[in-house]
Design a protein around this motif. Structure first.
Motif, short mmCIF file in Angstrom:
data_model
loop_
_atom_site.label_atom_id
_atom_site.label_comp_id
_atom_site.label_asym_id
_atom_site.label_seq_id
_atom_site.Cartn_x
_atom_site.Cartn_y
_atom_site.Cartn_z
N VAL A 1 0.85 -1.19 0.00
CA VAL A 1 0.00 0.00 0.00
C VAL A 1 0.89 1.24 0.00
O VAL A 1 2.10 1.17 0.23
CB VAL A 1 -0.94 0.04 1.23
CG1 VAL A 1 -1.92 -1.12 1.17
CG2 VAL A 1 -0.14 0.04 2.53
N ALA A 2 0.28 2.39 -0.26
CA ALA A 2 0.93 3.69 -0.16
C ALA A 2 0.03 4.59 0.69
O ALA A 2 -1.16 4.30 0.89
CB ALA A 2 1.16 4.30 -1.53
N GLU A 3 0.60 5.68 1.17
CA GLU A 3 -0.15 6.62 2.00
C GLU A 3 -0.15 8.00 1.34
O GLU A 3 0.88 8.46 0.85
CB GLU A 3 0.48 6.73 3.39
CG GLU A 3 -0.22 7.74 4.29
CD GLU A 3 0.53 8.01 5.58
OE1 GLU A 3 0.00 8.74 6.43
OE2 GLU A 3 1.65 7.49 5.72
N ALA B 1 -5.09 8.95 3.65
CA ALA B 1 -5.78 7.87 2.95
C ALA B 1 -4.78 6.80 2.52
O ALA B 1 -3.63 7.09 2.21
CB ALA B 1 -6.53 8.41 1.74
N THR B 2 -5.24 5.56 2.51
CA THR B 2 -4.42 4.43 2.06
C THR B 2 -4.74 4.13 0.60
O THR B 2 -5.90 4.05 0.21
CB THR B 2 -4.70 3.19 2.92
OG1 THR B 2 -4.33 3.47 4.27
CG2 THR B 2 -3.88 2.00 2.43
N ALA C 1 6.21 2.20 0.91
CA ALA C 1 6.61 1.42 2.08
C ALA C 1 8.05 1.68 2.52
O ALA C 1 8.36 1.60 3.71
CB ALA C 1 6.41 -0.07 1.79
N GLN D 1 -3.91 1.66 -2.95
CA GLN D 1 -3.55 0.30 -3.32
C GLN D 1 -3.35 0.20 -4.82
O GLN D 1 -3.62 1.14 -5.57
CB GLN D 1 -4.64 -0.67 -2.85
CG GLN D 1 -5.99 -0.45 -3.51
CD GLN D 1 -7.09 -1.30 -2.90
OE1 GLN D 1 -7.14 -1.49 -1.69
NE2 GLN D 1 -7.98 -1.79 -3.75
#
Length: 287
Positions: free
Chosen positions: A88-90, A113-114, A134, A116
């Protein structure tokens, strides 16, 4: 008014000389540094995806005893053998009209927010977003851009992120955490060129007919080129043509205050490199 730190980046119009070469084969091996207590069996369980076994590692690395490994030495693990899991990324920053599309649903993107694999980010005029991956790598999406997170994976024991970004329109500014193993696990794709990154800071812009890139630090490999595009160089990709040329030098900004305390903000400097056509300033909250 809280203080604002200023970071200035120049988008310069480049006059590029043509250059073509054969594509350099990317290094597909990751080098693992052996720790005390490691064996080929435990490393296979932790890092490799079936059907690969410890015997494959033993054969590849010519290890005489799978239970006795030398701490501090390195072991080759092909990237294609590594276990893969979803990553995931933020979203760490979103300003103005920034939308995230996931499947058929679209919503405003907010900080925290996350994101994908498959998420698509669109920014409007005077809008931008910043994402964190990450390993700490960052992606800034400038105004009027359309960017897709085509792949977000972690390989092996969650240590190696594998990111692939598609830039359909506008731009993407990347700051990629250095990868000591020189495995190109961060990729940027545009309609005109595919870029493999091993740890660097660079900018990409794409529009109808061409894509441009500027490397601020490190190096970026472009398909259709032999040598990497190095620090201080720019790339122009038009169809199958690849042109590389030095970037224009930055202007002298020594007369600017490093911190601005009030708005509106006016930036001025004396002179500038010959040939510069446009400038871009990026403004961030301090801290």
């Amino acid at each position: 008014m809280r203080a604002l730190g200023i970071w200035l980046a120049m988008s310069l119009l480049l006059a590029c000389a043509a250059a073509t070469a054969q594509t350099e084969a990317a290094d597909a091996d990751w080098r693992y540094r052996i720790q005390p207590g490691d064996t080929l069996i435990t490393l296979t369980d932790a890092w490799l995806a079936p059907p690969k076994t410890w015997r494959d590692l033993q054969k590849l690395n010519r290890v005489p005893d799978p239970l006795r490994l030398m701490p501090g030495s390195s072991l080759r693990m092909p990237v294609a053998w590594l276990r893969r899991e979803a990553g995931v990324a933020e979203a760490v920053f979103a300003r103005g009209q920034v939308a995230r599309q996931r499947g058929s649903a679209s919503e405003a993107l907010a900080a925290g927010a996350t994101l994908q694999s498959g998420d698509r980010i669109r920014t409007g005029a005077q809008s931008s977003a910043s994402l964190r991956f990450a390993d700490g790598s960052r992606l800034l999406i400038p105004p009027d851009s359309d960017v897709t997170l085509e792949q977000l994976l972690v390989l092996g024991r969650g240590a190696l992120p594998a990111v692939r970004i598609g830039v359909q329109q506008g731009g993407a500014d990347s700051r990629v955490t250095p990868n000591a193993q020189r495995v190109p696990l961060y990729e940027v794709r545009t309609p005109h060129v595919n870029l493999g990154v091993r740890g660097t800071e660079f900018r990409v812009q794409t529009a109808t007919g061409a894509s441009r890139m500027q490397v601020l630090s490190g190096a970026v490999h472009a398909d259709g080129l032999g040598p990497d595009v190095a620090t201080g160089q720019g790339l122009l990709a038009e169809g199958a043509t690849r042109s590389v040329a030095p970037l224009l030098p930055a202007p002298d900004l020594s007369g600017l205050a490093p911190v601005a305390e009030r708005l509106p903000l006016h930036l001025t400097w004396v002179g500038g490199p010959t040939g510069a056509a446009t400038w871009r300033a990026q403004l961030y909250a301090r801290g």
